[in-house]
Design a protein around this motif. Structure first.
Motif, mmCIF file in Angstrom:
data_model
loop_
_atom_site.group_PDB
_atom_site.id
_atom_site.type_symbol
_atom_site.label_atom_id
_atom_site.label_comp_id
_atom_site.label_asym_id
_atom_site.label_seq_id
_atom_site.Cartn_x
_atom_site.Cartn_y
_atom_site.Cartn_z
ATOM 1 N N UNK A 24 0.791 -1.101 -0.077
ATOM 2 C CA UNK A 24 -0.027 -0.078 0.080
ATOM 3 C C UNK A 24 0.974 1.155 0.067
ATOM 4 N N UNK A 25 1.983 1.323 0.999
ATOM 5 C CA UNK A 25 2.652 2.466 0.949
ATOM 6 C C UNK A 25 3.404 2.643 -0.402
ATOM 7 N N UNK A 26 4.049 1.557 -0.966
ATOM 8 C CA UNK A 26 4.828 1.665 -2.265
ATOM 9 C C UNK A 26 3.962 2.097 -3.226
ATOM 10 N N UNK A 27 2.289 1.929 -3.353
ATOM 11 C CA UNK A 27 1.621 2.396 -4.630
ATOM 12 C C UNK A 27 1.551 3.873 -3.943
ATOM 13 N N UNK A 28 1.295 4.263 -3.128
ATOM 14 C CA UNK A 28 1.174 5.668 -2.448
ATOM 15 C C UNK A 28 2.240 6.362 -2.846
ATOM 16 N N UNK A 29 3.308 6.198 -2.388
ATOM 17 C CA UNK A 29 4.675 6.797 -2.502
ATOM 18 C C UNK A 29 4.922 7.014 -4.326
ATOM 19 N N UNK A 30 4.379 6.173 -5.097
ATOM 20 C CA UNK A 30 4.609 6.347 -6.471
ATOM 21 C C UNK A 30 3.855 7.421 -7.092
ATOM 22 N N UNK A 31 2.913 7.935 -6.367
ATOM 23 C CA UNK A 31 1.838 8.932 -6.827
ATOM 24 C C UNK A 31 2.437 10.163 -7.329
ATOM 25 N N UNK A 32 2.276 10.716 -8.401
ATOM 26 C CA UNK A 32 3.102 11.982 -8.825
ATOM 27 C C UNK A 32 2.066 13.020 -8.979
ATOM 28 N N UNK A 33 2.531 14.143 -8.845
ATOM 29 C CA UNK A 33 1.564 15.513 -9.076
ATOM 30 C C UNK A 33 0.595 15.541 -8.157
ATOM 31 N N UNK A 34 0.538 15.312 -6.841
ATOM 32 C CA UNK A 34 -0.425 15.478 -5.724
ATOM 33 C C UNK A 34 0.200 15.460 -4.425
ATOM 34 N N UNK A 35 -0.321 16.133 -3.722
ATOM 35 C CA UNK A 35 -0.079 16.193 -2.227
ATOM 36 C C UNK A 35 -1.131 15.504 -1.365
ATOM 37 N N UNK A 36 -0.764 14.455 -0.607
ATOM 38 C CA UNK A 36 -1.695 13.826 0.071
ATOM 39 C C UNK A 36 -1.386 13.764 1.567
ATOM 40 N N UNK A 37 -2.449 13.293 2.347
ATOM 41 C CA UNK A 37 -2.015 12.673 3.676
ATOM 42 C C UNK A 37 -2.816 11.430 3.686
ATOM 43 N N UNK A 38 -2.213 10.559 4.538
ATOM 44 C CA UNK A 38 -2.832 9.144 4.894
ATOM 45 C C UNK A 38 -3.238 8.731 6.204
ATOM 46 N N UNK A 39 -4.365 8.668 6.352
ATOM 47 C CA UNK A 39 -4.920 8.187 8.031
ATOM 48 C C UNK A 39 -5.432 6.880 7.916
ATOM 49 N N UNK A 40 -4.592 6.294 8.822
ATOM 50 C CA UNK A 40 -4.638 4.737 8.841
ATOM 51 C C UNK A 40 -5.483 4.477 10.202
ATOM 52 N N UNK A 41 -6.613 4.072 9.993
ATOM 53 C CA UNK A 41 -7.500 3.820 11.190
ATOM 54 C C UNK A 41 -7.542 2.300 11.792
ATOM 55 N N UNK A 42 -6.985 2.127 12.645
ATOM 56 C CA UNK A 42 -6.650 0.788 13.297
ATOM 57 C C UNK A 42 -7.823 0.492 14.156
ATOM 58 N N UNK A 43 -8.419 -0.935 13.908
ATOM 59 C CA UNK A 43 -9.578 -1.356 14.652
ATOM 60 C C UNK A 43 -9.122 -2.156 15.738
ATOM 61 N N UNK A 44 -7.763 -2.135 15.985
ATOM 62 C CA UNK A 44 -7.312 -3.164 17.099
ATOM 63 C C UNK A 44 -6.697 -4.349 16.559
ATOM 64 N N UNK A 45 -5.828 -4.174 15.826
ATOM 65 C CA UNK A 45 -4.720 -5.170 15.363
ATOM 66 C C UNK A 45 -3.862 -5.720 16.259
ATOM 67 N N UNK A 46 -3.609 -7.028 16.061
ATOM 68 C CA UNK A 46 -2.774 -7.772 16.915
ATOM 69 C C UNK A 46 -1.593 -8.368 16.188
ATOM 70 N N UNK A 47 -1.484 -7.800 15.101
ATOM 71 C CA UNK A 47 -0.285 -8.356 14.146
ATOM 72 C C UNK A 47 0.711 -7.247 13.897
ATOM 73 N N UNK A 68 -6.291 4.901 16.814
ATOM 74 C CA UNK A 68 -6.927 3.664 17.127
ATOM 75 C C UNK A 68 -8.397 3.719 17.418
ATOM 76 N N UNK A 69 -9.232 3.101 16.956
ATOM 77 C CA UNK A 69 -10.573 3.211 17.041
ATOM 78 C C UNK A 69 -11.357 1.869 17.232
ATOM 79 N N UNK A 70 -12.503 1.854 17.815
ATOM 80 C CA UNK A 70 -13.404 0.757 17.743
ATOM 81 C C UNK A 70 -13.383 0.099 16.591
ATOM 82 N N UNK A 71 -13.575 -1.363 16.456
ATOM 83 C CA UNK A 71 -13.606 -2.255 15.352
ATOM 84 C C UNK A 71 -14.843 -1.656 14.440
ATOM 85 N N UNK A 72 -14.904 -2.152 13.299
ATOM 86 C CA UNK A 72 -15.847 -1.921 12.074
ATOM 87 C C UNK A 72 -15.394 -0.972 11.253
#
Length: 359
Positions: A24-47, A68-72
């Motif tokens: 995912x990060x590699x795909x987003x890093x390859x994007x050209x000509x645009x300024x973006x922000x990424x918000x990763x909303x974790x529902x309680x990962x254990x890995x 970190x958010x509730x799951x769903x």
């Protein structure tokens, strides 16, 4: 990392997605000509997903926030939208990838142009393609990729990526979190009532891993059962679903019989009047989807000619809509389709019992 205000905020719910995040990060890093922000909303990962996000985000050319958010998924994406800095919100899945390095720039330009031309609310989604281990041409996958391009709200799914401006998203009330799933379908339907859906001139790919592991047919049967239960207002099934959802410990293939047998037990416990109402609703729901048979014929015709999903024509579907669609509305059509589903349901149970006895 950059502090420049982003042109677009990407909101991505995650739950035990450590294996998908580098891609995912590699795909987003390859994007050209645009300024973006990424918000990763974790529902309680254990890995260790959050640590992977931190490690990848430390060297990213875009701003990365981890919350970190509730799951769903609906809850997670609503939480991300609440803190996003851009007026443009793009909701993605962790296994989403872009085929071209200018996909986001093209999407934003097309969205702004359509918003100005339409002079009203616009929602948008990408053209979908599945990433498969088996690269051979597949009529089934071509059908689903082609269907995702139709201008029908009931064909729009979250794995296409949802692009909204904040005003429209807030007006729609965000993702409906009443159920732990199908939040994408409910938002797609709500957006269709208030805005125009735009099919963006850029492609997004999503992993077919679940279909390939569990079985495309089996997974689609489960999806159909769930959407039918929603249409029938049968909330009890959703509570029982975790206990009825079984996959083979050896192959990972989804086992349909435990689910169907569980449904049989749940239905048997209901009053006869409720069961009649349920089958009537099922008939109505299935009759409303007969159009897919004619669209499948359209896709099959073009697939034989090695046609891409973007080039599929809808001659048979249009003929159905002009000449037969009205016949699928009404008690007779509902009764016929309800009977057909009931027969399929019983045949599936009988076949499994016979195969179990002979094995």
């Amino acid at each position: 990392m950059t502090t420049t205000p982003p042109e677009i905020s990407l909101i991505i719910p995650i739950l035990n997605e450590a294996a998908e995040l580098p891609g995912l990060f590699a795909s987003l890093a390859a994007q050209e000509g645009i300024i973006l922000e990424v918000l990763l909303c974790d529902g309680g990962s254990g890995d260790g997903s959050q640590q992977v996000c931190r490690d990848l985000g430390a060297n990213a050319a875009f701003t990365v926030q981890i919350i970190t958010t509730p799951r769903g998924r609906g809850v997670q994406m609503n939480a991300g939208a609440a803190i996003a800095r851009s007026a443009l919100l793009l909701f993605l899945h962790a296994d989403s990838r872009f085929s071209r390095t200018d996909a986001l720039r093209i999407a934003v330009s097309a969205y702004r142009e359509e918003s100005e031309k339409f002079a009203g609310p616009v929602a948008a989604r990408f053209r979908l393609r599945f990433r498969r281990q088996d690269a051979r041409p597949s009529l089934a996958y071509c059908f689903y990729e082609s269907k995702a391009r139709l201008a029908r709200a009931d064909c729009i799914r979250g794995d296409q990526g949802f692009l909204f401006n904040r005003t429209l998203f807030n007006h729609l009330g965000g993702f409906d979190t009443a159920l732990p799933f199908l939040e994408d379908m409910r938002l797609a339907a709500a957006a269709a009532e208030k805005a125009q859906w735009l099919l963006l001139p850029a492609e997004i790919t999503t992993s077919a891993r679940r279909f390939e592991t569990e079985g495309l047919y089996e997974r689609q049967v489960v999806n159909a059962i769930i959407t039918n239960a929603v249409a029938a207002g049968w909330a009890e099934l959703f509570s029982a679903l975790p206990e009825l959802y079984h996959c083979s410990s050896l192959s990972g293939r989804l086992q349909i019989f435990p689910l169907l047998d569980g449904i049989r037990t749940l239905l048997a416990a209901k009053p006869a009047s409720w069961r009649r109402s349920f089958w009537k609703s099922t008939g109505r729901h299935v009759a409303g989807n007969i159009w897919q048979l004619f669209f499948w014929l359209d896709v099959r015709s073009r697939f034989i000619s090695s046609c891409a999903p973007d080039d599929v024509t809808t001659h048979r579907l249009e003929w159905f809509q002009r000449n037969l669609e009205r016949c699928t509305r009404g008690r007779l059509a509902e009764s016929i389709t309800a009977a057909a589903v009931w027969i399929w349901f019983r045949v599936m149970l009988i076949r499994h019992r016979r195969s179990t006895k002979t094995s």
